[in-house]
Design an enzyme around this catalytic site. Structure first.
Site, PDB file in Angstrom:
ATOM      1  N   ARG A 271       0.998  -1.149  -0.164  1.00  0.00           N
ATOM      2  CA  ARG A 271       0.176   0.093  -0.060  1.00  0.00           C
ATOM      3  C   ARG A 271       0.727   1.225  -0.034  1.00  0.00           C
ATOM      4  NH1 ARG A 271      -4.004  -3.181   3.680  1.00  0.00           N
ATOM      5  NH2 ARG A 271      -5.329  -4.027   1.804  1.00  0.00           N
ATOM      6  N   TYR A 409      -6.629  -1.957  -6.697  1.00  0.00           N
ATOM      7  CA  TYR A 409      -5.558  -3.029  -6.300  1.00  0.00           C
ATOM      8  C   TYR A 409      -4.859  -2.808  -4.984  1.00  0.00           C
ATOM      9  CZ  TYR A 409      -1.701  -1.593  -9.707  1.00  0.00           C
ATOM     10  OH  TYR A 409      -0.722  -0.781 -10.339  1.00  0.00           O
ATOM     11  N   GLU A 410      -4.251  -3.602  -4.135  1.00  0.00           N
ATOM     12  CA  GLU A 410      -3.803  -3.777  -3.029  1.00  0.00           C
ATOM     13  C   GLU A 410      -4.897  -3.378  -1.880  1.00  0.00           C
ATOM     14  OE1 GLU A 410      -0.641  -4.208  -2.447  1.00  0.00           O
ATOM     15  OE2 GLU A 410       0.418  -4.096  -4.282  1.00  0.00           O
ATOM     16  N   GLY A 411      -6.087  -3.758  -2.146  1.00  0.00           N
ATOM     17  CA  GLY A 411      -7.406  -3.615  -1.385  1.00  0.00           C
ATOM     18  C   GLY A 411      -7.866  -2.286  -1.922  1.00  0.00           C
TER      19      GLY A 411
END
Length: 602
Positions: A271, A409-411
């Protein structure tokens, strides 16, 4: 100077403690080694990536792979890898800096680079056994092998722990058989190693495995076709199918059922690096936009002279500056926390894991803020170019398409918003961040009689820093009220969590921007930093607006009667300037500077 435990704020503590500008790291603090690294990476980007933009946009996957190999030869893939495993063993700030400046040529390369160095290599350096690290990490650090990360499944996206892929132990206990399907796997088309998450029997949590992939001997692994995507077009993205894929038992990562933890911690690192990867893109978009605006004439005038364009240039520059300020502040906190743990006798592995985990809240904040800023930046970039911006002949439309994935992406940003507040509340419950004390003080203050003294705001940033303190009180009032009302059930009230997260995000970003500027003023003088001062004031002004709106939305949704009236009065008090800044003036000053330099110049 020895960094002591008490000097470093713990993750989330920025909300309840005052930070001195001397205690934060800024891009103006780069060491000679870091500056050299930055220049080397920029040169690589200018030489190997940017001239080939058209080939990346035409889905030239082989070019992405070839460019990754070159990055490996120059050591860029091993910046974060300890020296004993073939890497450069540089600190966290240098790792982030590499990610920042290598990512702005095209999102296709940026994604391949991020997936390989972050979630493809990191899980082994952080969780692998000595044997696993010796066997795999050197090949990943040099780019001899590329890594990928297989977590998402058709039915398991944000709910990562719900995956259906299975791992079954053989009768002799020597290997596992993996069966299942993964999707959206970056680097799948050219990877030699996969970090694969699967469930053993009916375990509550998934387990991580290191799986080798050799196309000549696929071991039950098949790939779907390359996905055709809105952006990041030359980043290889495929589905991966496992059919009785045999994996030696010693290739399990960490312990059984530890996969969810690995996935979450790998994403924390991912993140903040994703935030870093969006920074130079903003600088480059602004530079491209301003040089176009300076040349493009309408009504016999360069369009950069028009107020409508100045607004855009000023806001783009301000957001980029704020993003840098906050991202490098957090990166150095992580680096210091790692160093402190190493000094206390932790292994590099343990220190790095705990160092990043400590600042998981900040990592989520940055991921959301900077990914949304880069999208806005690219959007305004198109607008400044007008019709040409919509054409593939100019670089803006590709920048806009590439930026779009960063919010997913990455949550997703929605998940990260809820996580940031959820993690903060958990830290408070554990006693790592004292939220209850300060929240109670705010309650008492609301009951008391406000002071009507006119403070002396003659010193630079004195009013802005007072505003930051009041904005923190706003968060404590709103979040404290919501926690009191809903307790452990707060996580079911997603709209309130998201509103609270927006308040939290703006506080961190605005405070970081002010502290960076204050530190630079002390070093270079007020005159030399007048534009940076304007950016800090402009960013804060917008932050106050957002916080007022989100605070009001929350208060009128969970409080009623006298409590609601009292909190709304508190909100008014906490978001009120004594002296409002002249916004048009601030924007003009920032835009004039960017225009005259013909680039992002901070």
């Amino acid at each position: 100077m020895e960094t002591t435990e008490k000097d470093i704020l713990r993750g989330g503590q920025f909300l309840v403690k005052e930070t001195n500008c001397e205690d934060i790291f800024t891009p103006e603090d780069f060491s000679e080694e870091q500056t050299m690294m930055k220049e080397a990476v920029m040169e690589f980007n200018d030489r190997e990536i940017i001239p080939h933009k058209a080939r990346f946009e035409a889905k030239d996957y082989a070019l992405t792979e070839e460019t990754m190999r070159k990055a490996g030869e120059l050591g860029f893939l091993g910046v974060a890898v300890p020296e004993e495993y073939g890497g450069l063993g540089m600190g966290f700030v240098s790792t982030l800096l590499t990610c920042d400046y290598i990512s702005s040529g095209t999102g296709s390369f940026s994604t391949a680079f991020g997936a390989h160095t972050g979630i493809g290599t990191m899980p082994i350096t952080l969780y692998g056994t000595e044997e696993q690290k010796k066997k795999y990490v050197p090949q990943l650090a040099t780019g001899e092998w590329f890594g990928s990360y297989c977590l998402t499944e058709p039915g398991a996206g944000s709910d990562a722990n719900s995956g259906k892929t299975t791992a079954e132990l053989s009768a002799d206990g020597k290997s596992y058989k993996i069966n299942g399907q993964k999707m959206w796997i970056s680097n799948a088309g050219f990877c030699r190693l996969m970090i694969v998450f699967a469930r053993i029997e009916d375990d509550k949590n998934i387990t991580g495995f290191i799986v080798e992939y050799d196309s000549a001997n696929p071991n039950g692994i098949t790939m779907g076709e390359e996905e055709h995507k809105l952006g990041i077009r030359a980043s290889s993205t495929r589905q991966v199918f496992f059919n009785d894929t045999v994996v030696p038992a010693e290739n399990m990562l960490a312990g059984r059922g530890e996969g969810f933890k690995i996935a979450m911690n790998a994403l924390n690192v991912g993140r903040i690096k994703l935030a870093g990867a969006c920074l130079d893109s903003q600088r480059r978009i602004l530079t491209t936009a301003v040089s176009y605006a300076n040349e493009r004439k309408q009504f016999k005038t360069p369009i950069s002279d028009f107020g409508a364009i100045k607004v855009k240039l000023a806001e783009m520059a301000t957001n980029a500056y704020a993003g840098e300020s906050a991202t490098y502040r957090a990166a150095k906190n992580i680096e210091d926390r790692i160093a402190m743990r190493v000094a206390a006798g932790n292994s590099h592995q343990e220190a790095e894991l705990k160092g990043v985990e400590e600042y998981a809240i900040e990592c989520s904040i940055l991921k959301v803020a900077v990914s949304e800023d880069v999208q806005a930046c690219a959007d305004e970039g198109i607008q400044i170019f007008g019709g040409m911006g919509f054409s593939e002949e100019t670089p803006m439309e590709a920048a806009w398409r590439d930026a779009r994935i960063a919010r997913i992406y990455e949550g997703t940003n929605e998940i990260n918003r809820m996580l940031s507040v959820g993690m903060l509340v958990k830290k408070a419950m554990k006693g790592h961040v004292d939220l209850l004390g300060p929240a109670q003080e705010v309650q008492n203050e609301l009951m008391g009689i406000p002071s009507f003294d006119t403070p002396d705001y003659s010193e630079l940033f004195s009013e802005e820093k007072e505003m930051i303190k009041k904005l923190k009180k706003t968060f404590l009032m709103v979040a404290g009220g919501a926690v009191q009302k809903y307790g452990q059930n707060l996580e079911k009230h997603q709209q309130l969590l998201i509103a609270a997260a927006d308040i939290l995000i703006e506080i961190y970003m605005a405070e970081s921007t002010i502290l960076r500027t204050e530190k630079s003023v002390k070093r270079f003088g007020e005159e030399a930093q007048s534009v940076q001062i304007a950016m800090a004031k402009l960013y804060l002004y917008h932050a106050v607006d957002i916080i007022e709106e989100k605070g009001k939305e929350s208060i009128i949704s969970f409080a009623e009667g006298d409590e609601q009236r009292m909190m709304l009065m508190g909100l008014k008090r906490f978001t009120k300037y004594a002296n409002y800044p002249d916004i048009v003036d601030l924007r003009n000053e920032i835009a004039e500077k960017v225009k005259s330099e013909n680039k992002y110049c901070f």
